[in-house]
Write a protein that holds these residues in place. Sequence first.
Motif, PDB file in Angstrom:
ATOM      1  N   TYR A 292       0.838  -1.207   0.000  1.00 50.66           N
ATOM      2  CA  TYR A 292       0.000   0.000   0.000  1.00 50.66           C
ATOM      3  C   TYR A 292       0.866   1.248   0.000  1.00 50.66           C
ATOM      4  O   TYR A 292       0.606   2.203  -0.746  1.00 50.66           O
ATOM      5  CB  TYR A 292      -0.913  -0.023   1.211  1.00 50.66           C
ATOM      6  CG  TYR A 292      -1.735   1.232   1.411  1.00 50.66           C
ATOM      7  CD1 TYR A 292      -2.826   1.520   0.605  1.00 50.66           C
ATOM      8  CD2 TYR A 292      -1.407   2.143   2.418  1.00 50.66           C
ATOM      9  CE1 TYR A 292      -3.582   2.671   0.790  1.00 50.66           C
ATOM     10  CE2 TYR A 292      -2.146   3.289   2.615  1.00 50.66           C
ATOM     11  CZ  TYR A 292      -3.240   3.558   1.802  1.00 50.66           C
ATOM     12  OH  TYR A 292      -3.990   4.701   2.003  1.00 50.66           O
ATOM     13  N   TYR A 295       2.280   1.901  -3.338  1.00 48.66           N
ATOM     14  CA  TYR A 295       1.232   2.438  -4.231  1.00 48.66           C
ATOM     15  C   TYR A 295       1.006   3.918  -3.937  1.00 48.66           C
ATOM     16  O   TYR A 295       0.929   4.746  -4.857  1.00 48.66           O
ATOM     17  CB  TYR A 295      -0.053   1.639  -4.032  1.00 48.66           C
ATOM     18  CG  TYR A 295      -1.238   2.148  -4.835  1.00 48.66           C
ATOM     19  CD1 TYR A 295      -1.457   1.736  -6.143  1.00 48.66           C
ATOM     20  CD2 TYR A 295      -2.144   3.055  -4.270  1.00 48.66           C
ATOM     21  CE1 TYR A 295      -2.529   2.193  -6.878  1.00 48.66           C
ATOM     22  CE2 TYR A 295      -3.224   3.524  -4.990  1.00 48.66           C
ATOM     23  CZ  TYR A 295      -3.416   3.089  -6.295  1.00 48.66           C
ATOM     24  OH  TYR A 295      -4.488   3.549  -7.019  1.00 48.66           O
ATOM     25  N   THR A 319      -7.119   4.782  -1.687  1.00 53.49           N
ATOM     26  CA  THR A 319      -7.185   3.525  -0.944  1.00 53.49           C
ATOM     27  C   THR A 319      -8.177   2.566  -1.586  1.00 53.49           C
ATOM     28  O   THR A 319      -7.901   1.369  -1.749  1.00 53.49           O
ATOM     29  CB  THR A 319      -7.568   3.791   0.517  1.00 53.49           C
ATOM     30  OG1 THR A 319      -6.602   4.674   1.106  1.00 53.49           O
ATOM     31  CG2 THR A 319      -7.625   2.489   1.316  1.00 53.49           C
ATOM     32  N   TYR A 322      -6.581   1.163  -4.666  1.00 56.14           N
ATOM     33  CA  TYR A 322      -5.576   0.146  -4.350  1.00 56.14           C
ATOM     34  C   TYR A 322      -6.236  -1.175  -3.973  1.00 56.14           C
ATOM     35  O   TYR A 322      -5.841  -2.245  -4.470  1.00 56.14           O
ATOM     36  CB  TYR A 322      -4.689   0.628  -3.205  1.00 56.14           C
ATOM     37  CG  TYR A 322      -3.743  -0.449  -2.714  1.00 56.14           C
ATOM     38  CD1 TYR A 322      -2.619  -0.797  -3.452  1.00 56.14           C
ATOM     39  CD2 TYR A 322      -3.996  -1.129  -1.518  1.00 56.14           C
ATOM     40  CE1 TYR A 322      -1.759  -1.801  -3.022  1.00 56.14           C
ATOM     41  CE2 TYR A 322      -3.139  -2.130  -1.081  1.00 56.14           C
ATOM     42  CZ  TYR A 322      -2.030  -2.459  -1.837  1.00 56.14           C
ATOM     43  OH  TYR A 322      -1.190  -3.454  -1.411  1.00 56.14           O
TER      44      TYR A 322
END
Length: 966
Positions: A292, A295, A319, A322
């Motif tokens: 995460y 990303y 979020t 992702y």
Amino acid sequence: MEKKFFSRLSILMLSLLLVAGSVSYFPKSAKAYTSGTSLDNRVIFQSFSLYMPYESNMYKILSAKGNELKDWGITDIWLPPAYRSFNAARYMEGYAIADRYDLGEFNQGPNNTRPTKYGTSDELKSMVSVLHANGLKVQEDLVPNQVLGLSKREAVYVRRVDQNGNLFKNPYTTGLYTQIRANLYLAYTKGGGEGQAKYGYIKEWNKKYFNGTSLQGQGMDRVMKDSKGIPYRYFGPNNPKNYLPSWLDEAAAANKINTVDTYLPVDGWYAAKDAKTSDNYWKPMLMHDPGYLKYMKSHGYSSVDDILNGDNGQIASLTDAYIASQPGYGFGSEERSFKNDDSGSDDQDQFLFVKKKNGKTDHDLYNTISGHNQFLVGMDIDNGNPTVQKEQIHWMNWLLDTYQFDGFRIDAAGHYDKQVLLDEGDVMKQHFGSHLNDHLSYIESYQSAGTDFENENGNPQLMMDYALFYSLQNALGKNSPSNSLSTIATNAVVNRAGAGTAKATPNWSFVNNHDQEKNRVNKIMMDMYGIKPGIHYGTSAPKAFQDLYDKKTEAKALDIYEKDMESTVKTYAPSNVPSQYAYILTNKDTVPTVFYGDLYKTNASYMSEHTPYYDTIVKLLKVRKNYAYGNQQVTYYKSNTSGTAGKDLISSVRYGKDQNTGVATIIGNNPKTDTTIKVDMGTRHANQLFEDATGFHNEKLYTDSKGVLTVHVKGTQNAQVKGYLGVWIPSKKAAMPKQGAALQYGKYVTVTNKHYAVYQDFNWKKKNVTAVNKTYLAKVQYHHSNGSTYLSLYDGKGKWVGYINAKAVKTGSGKQGAALQYGKYVTVTNKHYAVYQDFNWKKKNVTAVNKTYLAKVQYHHSNGSTYLSLYDGKGKWVGYINAKAVKTGSGKQGAAIQYGKHVKVTSKNYAVYQNFNWQKKNIRAVNKTYLAKYIYYHINGLSYLSLYDNKGKWVGYINAKAVKSK
């Protein structure tokens, strides 16, 4: 401020819709529905399609249409599922049911609006009242199988199963059994909406009320775990059962962690800073996940501190993106089937709720009407649960009492515990009494088990004639029929072959519905996406319809579908829609249904644009209302296109209750059919004028003195009919004249009797016509009240000649006319006439000139010429020749042909004959010269000369081989 975890993900798929099956149980002595006249008088209008725009005006418009529908012959209105839809549903209809008690009462629609796709609850109540005043009954679409779009998650253990609850083995990708046997899963199982909370017996749904769910796209890794795969848990501040990573200690102490049943979801948020004193730092729990963070770094958040101090709106969007990209957090880990059938949802994509320890379930999945097919779509309601059963009964009663519905169309009846159907039958009896023919309830079931259950259990609902639907599609709906047309009589819930069955299962029938229309549009979309249903992908990347689905493509597909309806040769839309409706709307022992999308453009504003079939279907509805009475007889016919009776031509006759009712529905599925059939309408209809109710045929037809209708069936192909359709009803436009009905005849006849006149009219005005030995086309025949039959004659150029008594003629097999006995020997003298194999003028390779034949038969062709049928001396047929090519003889010797040559008899081996019976003359002719006035080309193949001496005295006949010319 506190940021709660969100999920917009993929419950989208759960809005999809599928078809199903059904049944029920009543004492046999108390049948709720009985097939007969009262049910036959009912016709259902399915008043909606899935593609109707979300304009919330249906109830208002339909209210104003009641009188028109009643005039057509509609008696019952099947309403859409009027419930609040899941707001991410494809079609925003009530099959994607989110709140079953909100029929437009609460502000739960898009952007917190009150109306559903169809209108408000008040408008619905008003519409039902108006339709009742118009004499119409109203059925609500009952959806007991599923709910969708619940707002809260619970932790459940799931096993990956197919639609029957069996351990899933994917036939489209791996071919292996699933590894998901008893896995932790966070499912949307809790909620129900404001209506459920206010009116429901169950105030809020939760996991204990469900058997399982369709795949929700939450993924098998949505619960956060440690490096050993042990789930983190949070039970509350300072709870010794807590199992958390250290970076959550501060938030745990402040009780500021999102959880689902104590589990930590990867899409959850927590107070990441100053948890005790502030709500300003709620951040994603993924903030400590390396993938995460990588990303987020690629999107401008280079460190944890950047996220901690960043804008939560942007962080939330990133979020979500992702999470959507990670297979473990979505469908990619749920072992989708990729079946991709044209329903738009994959019925094998199911989770069964099981126990953690052993992976088994307490849910009874096999008490459906067929013993299988428990799962369909969405959250699968456990209808074997006694509390759920009470909720279903409560809901049915509430709908009938609150909205004054007259019954139900019961959705997907084969996908849940049959107790639902038993209870629905009881609810109907409690409201309307034991005999329900005036208050319909009818199940949706594409399973044969439904018929057995209905018959065994007192017919508490009408069975859906799914078998007839498929028979109609296979025999009429395809460009190239795969089944004999006779199967529409035999392959149905009610067998109508001949006079039909004496004990018919009460049923409702249909040509099309919302699901079938959706399946066809989906097929177009799959073609556009390049998806082939049911294929094994092997190593290639699978495609999923639900991933590719978009409204723009759907709009293009609908445009293609609607244009296809107007096409002569159809690619996606069914063929012969009017013919299919003609059959079900004139059938005995059924309640036929007319689908909205066959009358109105399915995605236009409600009832605003007509389909190409609108006018014809309305006419057929009025036929059922005014003419379709009495017993039924289905008859199969041979035709010029098939020697098998019923393969491509049938009739279905309703005899009527008097001379002014009754109908003959004649259906063919071959455009090349060109034949004449007899249709028995019964003696009640003797000498009666009939007309075609569809308007496809302008001629009027009379029955004969026995009530038999003669119909010339000429196939056609256009946007409405591929084959033939005629719906013949008693005409009110003319009285029967003395000559009787003009009955189609269409045969060639030769006038052979000179003692019959040709008439101008039936007042017996004679025409100055010599008709004997001429051939005509007798287009029409009349059975006169004087007992004679008269033919209406047309010559070879199509000009009308007059009427003649049928006793004056003989019937031929074609334009050549009748074969008339002739029996004369003829000699072909003209080499410019061919010999023909047939009357299609195929020439034979025969040299016939100067030969004699027996002309056994003559034909007076309608082209004005006479033709002889020739046989040689051995009795072998030679062919046909124009009579102008021959001269007639008095015997086998043939005609006497002028010769006029002097010949010398040079052979003593040939006799001189007195006649052609071979009587010899006592004459010595050798070395004498004679005048041969005539030559005969005998049928035996020899030529004979007729000899005269120098004084002109006849000597006799001699073979031409005996002489030499001088």
